[in-house]
Design a protein around this motif. Structure first.
Motif, mmCIF file in Angstrom:
data_model
loop_
_atom_site.group_PDB
_atom_site.id
_atom_site.type_symbol
_atom_site.label_atom_id
_atom_site.label_comp_id
_atom_site.label_asym_id
_atom_site.label_seq_id
_atom_site.Cartn_x
_atom_site.Cartn_y
_atom_site.Cartn_z
ATOM 1 N N ALA A 55 0.845 -1.195 0.000
ATOM 2 C CA ALA A 55 0.000 0.000 0.000
ATOM 3 C C ALA A 55 0.881 1.245 0.000
ATOM 4 C CB ALA A 55 -0.896 0.000 1.248
ATOM 5 N N GLY A 56 0.345 2.326 -0.574
ATOM 6 C CA GLY A 56 0.984 3.640 -0.470
ATOM 7 C C GLY A 56 2.410 3.662 -0.999
ATOM 8 N N THR A 57 3.285 4.228 -0.191
ATOM 9 C CA THR A 57 4.691 4.348 -0.571
ATOM 10 C C THR A 57 5.325 2.981 -0.825
ATOM 11 O OG1 THR A 57 5.015 6.476 0.489
ATOM 12 C CG2 THR A 57 6.942 5.047 0.394
ATOM 13 N N SER A 58 4.945 1.999 -0.045
ATOM 14 C CA SER A 58 5.512 0.653 -0.228
ATOM 15 C C SER A 58 5.091 0.077 -1.577
ATOM 16 C CB SER A 58 5.061 -0.266 0.912
ATOM 17 O OG SER A 58 5.539 0.234 2.146
ATOM 18 N N SER A 102 6.106 -3.860 3.422
ATOM 19 C CA SER A 102 5.451 -3.008 4.417
ATOM 20 C C SER A 102 6.463 -2.495 5.426
ATOM 21 C CB SER A 102 4.355 -3.805 5.134
ATOM 22 O OG SER A 102 3.798 -3.037 6.182
ATOM 23 N N GLN A 103 6.590 -1.193 5.509
ATOM 24 C CA GLN A 103 7.494 -0.611 6.501
ATOM 25 C C GLN A 103 7.118 -1.125 7.893
ATOM 26 O OE1 GLN A 103 9.008 1.378 9.601
ATOM 27 N NE2 GLN A 103 6.917 2.028 9.185
ATOM 28 N N SER A 104 5.852 -0.941 8.267
ATOM 29 C CA SER A 104 5.411 -1.253 9.633
ATOM 30 C C SER A 104 5.184 -2.747 9.852
ATOM 31 C CB SER A 104 4.104 -0.513 9.922
ATOM 32 O OG SER A 104 3.080 -0.986 9.049
ATOM 33 N N THR A 107 0.070 -3.156 8.248
ATOM 34 C CA THR A 107 -0.996 -2.592 7.421
ATOM 35 C C THR A 107 -2.128 -3.608 7.189
ATOM 36 O OG1 THR A 107 0.517 -1.043 6.421
ATOM 37 C CG2 THR A 107 -1.460 -1.570 5.146
ATOM 38 N N VAL A 153 5.368 10.415 9.866
ATOM 39 C CA VAL A 153 4.297 9.697 9.166
ATOM 40 C C VAL A 153 4.657 9.498 7.691
ATOM 41 C CG1 VAL A 153 1.914 9.957 8.336
ATOM 42 C CG2 VAL A 153 2.431 10.214 10.770
ATOM 43 N N ALA A 154 5.216 10.519 7.066
ATOM 44 C CA ALA A 154 5.603 10.393 5.659
ATOM 45 C C ALA A 154 6.840 9.501 5.558
ATOM 46 C CB ALA A 154 5.896 11.762 5.062
ATOM 47 N N SER A 155 6.706 8.428 4.822
ATOM 48 C CA SER A 155 7.788 7.446 4.723
ATOM 49 C C SER A 155 8.882 7.947 3.781
ATOM 50 C CB SER A 155 7.195 6.134 4.201
ATOM 51 O OG SER A 155 8.186 5.153 4.149
ATOM 52 N N LEU A 237 2.666 11.779 -3.942
ATOM 53 C CA LEU A 237 2.083 11.314 -2.672
ATOM 54 C C LEU A 237 2.725 12.057 -1.496
ATOM 55 C CD1 LEU A 237 0.310 9.417 -0.968
ATOM 56 C CD2 LEU A 237 2.119 7.701 -1.122
ATOM 57 N N LYS A 238 4.068 12.137 -1.546
ATOM 58 C CA LYS A 238 4.790 12.801 -0.458
ATOM 59 C C LYS A 238 4.349 14.257 -0.339
ATOM 60 C CE LYS A 238 6.207 10.375 1.120
ATOM 61 N NZ LYS A 238 6.436 8.975 1.403
ATOM 62 N N GLU A 241 0.632 14.602 1.010
ATOM 63 C CA GLU A 241 0.325 14.197 2.384
ATOM 64 C C GLU A 241 0.858 15.156 3.437
ATOM 65 O OE1 GLU A 241 3.506 10.485 2.662
ATOM 66 O OE2 GLU A 241 1.775 10.456 3.964
#
Ligand code: F6R
Length: 357
Positions: A55-58, A102-104, A107, A153-155, A237-238, A241
Motif C-alpha cells: 500500500a501507499g509508498t511501499s 510493508s514498513q510497519s 498494514t 508519518v511520511a515514509s 504522494l509525499k 500528504e
C-alpha cells in the motif's frame, strides 16, 4: 532522539546514506557477495510468478522492484495495491510467491491478503522494517529493511531501503538462475550512497526550488516515464500528504489525455529525466504543458541535462536512479510543508500505520 534536527522527517531523510551502507553490509556474505537466506532463494526459485502486495509508498517501491526482478532475473512479477487485490484477485499462476512490502508490517489491507493466500496454501515472503511485526510473523519468510525506526508519518528512508533490498533480491535471484549481468550491484549501490549524500548536502538549492515553484500553488503535477514515472507517483504522494497541495503523478505521455486541461498559468509541473531512452519524449511532454503556461521544473541526471534545467542529480546506473531522485522529491515536500507552517511529522488525518481496512 531528534538530536539537532527540527523534525523526524528531515532526520530520516538525512539518515538515508547510513541506511544504504547498513543494507549493503547486512546483505553481504564472507566473500563480499550479496546473499539472502537459502530458504528465500528456494521460495523464489520455486515460483513461476511473483505477486508483490503493498500500500501507499511501499506500493510505489514495489513498482520499481518489479523492474529489477523482471529485467535482471527474468521472473514475471505483478504489483498490486493490497486493498484492491483482496476483493478483486486476479487469475493466479500455478506456483505464485507472494511478496508483502510493508514498513510497519502492520498494514491491515496487506494483512487481509496474507490471511487469504495462506488459507489457499500459497507461500509468502514479507519485506519489512519491523522485526516481529504481524506480516513478518505470519509469512513463511522475512527480509528486514534495516532502516531503523521511522517516526515521521511520511515514509522516506523505508522507501529507499525497500528499493535497495528489492535490488539485492533481484540480483541474487538472477545469479542463482545463472543469468549473466554487467552490473556490479555492490559498487553501484556504493555510488548511489554517495549521490544521495550529495543531494542531501544540497538541500538549500532544493529549498530555493520550493520558493520558486510551490510557494502559493494549490496543485502540482509530476511527470516522467518508466522509472521516473514511478518516482513521480511517490513525489506526488509525499507532497500532498504533508503540504496539502493537490499533487498527481503521471506517465509523461498520459498527461495530455485529459489532465492537461488543468494546466493554467503558473501551474507547477515537475519533470524527471534520468532515463536516456525517454529523455526527449518527456521533454516533449514538458514543452506541451509549458506552452500552456505551466511552470516546469526539470530535474535531470548528469549527462542528460539541458540548459534551463532546475536541478541536476549525480550520475548513477539508470536502473538505480529512483534511490537518488526520490530524495529530491522528499526534500521538496519537506520544505513545501515547512513553508506552509504544517505539522511536518504528523500531517492531518493520517496515522503512521493504517490498521483498519
Ligand atoms: C506515505 C506512507 C503510506 C504508507 C502506507 C503503507 O508516506 O507512509 O503511504 O507507505 O500506509 O504502510 P506500510 O509500509 O507500513 O505497510
Amino acid at each position: 532522539e531528534l538530536g539537532t534536527y527540527p523534525h523526524y522527517m528531515i532526520k530520516e531523510i538525512n539518515e538515508q546514506p547510513q541506511v544504504m551502507r547498513k543494507i549493503i553490509k547486512e546483505y553481504q556474505d564472507d566473500n563480499g557477495d550479496f546473499k539472502i537466506d537459502d530458504a528465500i532463494i528456494k521460495q523464489l526459485n520455486d515460483a513461476d510468478r511473483l505477486y508483490i502486495i503493498a500500500a501507499g509508498t511501499s506500493y510505489h517501491a514495489g513498482l520499481i522492484g518489479k523492474e529489477y526482478i523482471e529485467k535482471w532475473a527474468g521472473v514475471p512479477t505483478e504489483v498490486h495495491v493490497a486493498s484492491e487485490f483482496v476483493y478483486n484477485t486476479p487469475l493466479l499462476s500455478e506456483k505464485p510467491l507472494f511478496i508483502f512490502i510493508s514498513q510497519s508490517g502492520e498494514t491491515a489491507d496487506s494483512r487481509a491478503v496474507l490471511v487469504d493466500i495462506k488459507e489457499k496454501g500459497y507461500p509468502a515472503l514479507t519485506i519489512t522494517n519491523v522485526v516481529g511485526s504481524t506480516l513478518s510473523r505470519e509469512a513463511d519468510q522475512t527480509l528486514i529493511l534495516h532502516a531503523g525506526p521511522e517516526i515521521a508519518v511520511a515514509s522516506t528512508k523505508a522507501y529507499v531501503a525497500q528499493i535497495a533490498v528489492l535490488s539485492i533480491v533481484a540480483a541474487v535471484t538472477a545469479r542463482e538462475l545463472g543469468k549473466k549481468s554487467d552490473l556490479n550491484l555492490m559498487s553501484e549501490l556504493g555510488k548511489v550512497t554517495t549521490a544521495i549524500t550529495s543531494v542531501i548536502d544540497d538541500a538549500s538549492t532544493i529549498e530555493e526550488i520550493v520558493k520558486n515553484f510551490l510557494e502559493t500553488t494549490r496543485n502540482a503535477f509530476f511527470i516522467g516515464r518508466t522509472m521516473d514515472y514511478y518516482v513521480g507517483l511517490e513525489g506526488a504522494l509525499k507532497l500532498k500528504e504533508i503540504s496539502y497541495i493537490q499533487a498527481e503523478g503521471f506517465a509523461g505521455g498520459e498527461l495530455k489525455h485529459g489532465t492537461i486541461a488543468l494546466i493554467e498559468d503558473g501551474t507547477p509541473v515537475f519533470s524527471l529525466i534520468t532515463q536516456e531512452k525517454v529523455n526527449l519524449n518527456t521533454r516533449g511532454n514538458a514543452q506541451e504543458v509549458a506552452a500552456r503556461g505551466a511552470n516546469v521544473c526539470t530535474i535531470a541526471m548528469e549527462g542528460l541535462e539541458q540548459e534551463g534545467d532546475s536541478y541536476i542529480i549525480p550520475r548513477v546506473d539508470e536502473m538505480l536512479t529512483p534511490l537518488v531522485s526520490v530524495v529530491v522529491y522528499q526534500l521538496i515536500s519537506y520544505y513545501a510543508a515547512l513553508h506552509r507552517g504544517n505539522d511536518v511529522d504528523k500531517p492531518r488525518n493520517l496515522a503512521k500505520s493504517v490498521t483498519v481496512e
